[in-house]
Design an enzyme around this catalytic site. Structure first.
Site, mmCIF file in Angstrom:
data_model
loop_
_atom_site.group_PDB
_atom_site.id
_atom_site.type_symbol
_atom_site.label_atom_id
_atom_site.label_comp_id
_atom_site.label_asym_id
_atom_site.label_seq_id
_atom_site.Cartn_x
_atom_site.Cartn_y
_atom_site.Cartn_z
ATOM 1 N N GLU A 260 25.949 44.217 47.910
ATOM 2 C CA GLU A 260 26.617 43.089 48.572
ATOM 3 C C GLU A 260 26.257 43.115 50.049
ATOM 4 O OE1 GLU A 260 30.941 43.039 46.195
ATOM 5 O OE2 GLU A 260 30.877 42.950 48.376
ATOM 6 N N LYS A 314 40.944 34.732 46.913
ATOM 7 C CA LYS A 314 40.816 36.100 47.396
ATOM 8 C C LYS A 314 41.890 36.396 48.432
ATOM 9 C CE LYS A 314 37.144 38.357 47.349
ATOM 10 N NZ LYS A 314 35.843 39.011 47.614
ATOM 11 N N GLU A 320 37.648 36.357 54.144
ATOM 12 C CA GLU A 320 37.275 36.760 52.785
ATOM 13 C C GLU A 320 37.055 35.555 51.867
ATOM 14 O OE1 GLU A 320 36.685 39.709 51.575
ATOM 15 O OE2 GLU A 320 37.613 41.174 52.914
#
Length: 338
Positions: A260, A314, A320
């Site tokens: 990621e 999220k 986020e």
């Protein structure tokens, strides 16, 4: 005749190398949001944009069906809340059969057994289950005859490091050595890479001493001198800190796949559409070149961008929710070439 055959072989090899280079960047596909396209539409979106690597965070039958017969390579996660059950070898065998063996036309590449499990935070309850689950999934993969095709790993993150600066001094926290060192040994034994989530954004947002240009790959020259290594971007420094931490525990030849990395377009300090587009464009360009990092030069860095869509479900900071490369209507948020 022989010379013609040799020429054809070399041309085919060259095409393969070019194709591999051009398709070296993947995108993570999360589903924690409203109004997202169907799984089939998402797979079609990957294909239209030339994205040939995907990560999903739990088995999803609709996604796996849509991936059948495509050339998209897949990281499939074992969610953290499933780790305890896979301490049972029979449960691991069933998991592999149901989610991998039953989809023979899907190009599984890695199984991420747990994501960012950290013995020092709220995910500590999963820490004792990660390695046993990895071993059982590995055995099930081997028994299914897929060990040469699929590698078993786990996704770590920079929060496991107690030292990340300078990169040469990177080290895992002493009180998690019991957890991470056996994992490193397992990965070496099975010729699997370490998966690491690396986010210059969070380092920048949490440290006022880090220049934005250093985080966005736009610094005009060296920012950090670390002995004979010079760093002009934070991504390389964080990557090499992970490598140094592994090196100290015997993982000097252990490859790292960046599972990621991303930058939010809204929500918190430094989060904007302009900064996000700059980061993604420069990251793609950087990892697709065979430059590597100062500690690991001369190699590509397999990298997965986070994420395909904004995910408004999220938790955590507002940022986020804003890591998406595409809007739910499938329009690109940025002009990127994958």
């Amino acid at each position: 005749m022989a010379s013609k055959l040799l020429l054809l072989y070399l041309l085919s090899l060259l095409k393969l190398l070019i194709f591999s280079d051009a398709q070296s960047v993947g995108v993570c596909y999360g589903q924690f949001g409203d109004g997202l396209p169907s799984e089939q539409d998402v797979v079609n979106l990957y294909r239209r944009n030339g994205i040939t690597k995907m990560r999903i965070y739990a088995p999803n039958a609709a996604t796996l069906r849509a991936l059948r017969g495509t050339n998209i390579e897949l990281i499939l996660d074992v969610p953290n809340d499933s780790l305890q059950s896979l301490k049972d070898p029979n449960a691991a065998t069933n998991w592999v059969r149901n989610n991998i063996v039953n989809y023979p036309n899907v190009r599984f590449k890695y199984i991420a057994v747990g994501n960012e499990v950290d013995p020092n935070n709220d995910s500590r309850r999963f820490a004792n289950f990660v390695l046993p689950a990895m071993r059982n999934v590995q055995r099930a993969i081997r028994d299914a005859g897929l060990a040469n095709q699929i590698k078993v790993s786990t996704a770590t993150y920079t929060g496991l490091l107690s030292v990340s600066y300078p990169p040469r001094d990177g080290a895992f926290a002493n009180n998690i050595e019991w957890y991470i060192k056996p994992i490193i040994g397992f990965l070496i034994e099975n010729n699997s890479p370490m998966l690491a989530n690396i986010y210059p954004y969070f380092a920048y947002a949490g440290n006022s001493n880090i220049a934005l240009s250093y985080a966005l790959f736009t610094a005009s020259g060296t920012v950090v001198n670390d002995g004979d290594r010079q760093y002009s971007n934070l991504f390389d420094a964080m990557f090499d800190a992970h490598y140094s931490a592994q090196w100290r525990l015997g993982g000097w030849n252990l490859e790292i796949v960046v599972s990621e990395s991303g930058w939010p377009s809204a929500g918190n300090n430094g989060a904007s559409v302009q900064n996000a587009e700059t980061y993604y464009r420069n990251l793609i360009s950087h990892v697709k070149q065979r430059t590597g990092t100062p500690a690991r030069p001369g190699r590509y860095i397999e990298t997965y961008l986070f994420a395909m869509f904004d995910e408004n479900w999220k938790g955590g900071q507002e940022s986020e929710k804003h890591f998406g490369l595409f809007s739910p209507n499938q329009r690109p948020k940025y002009q990127l070439s994958f």
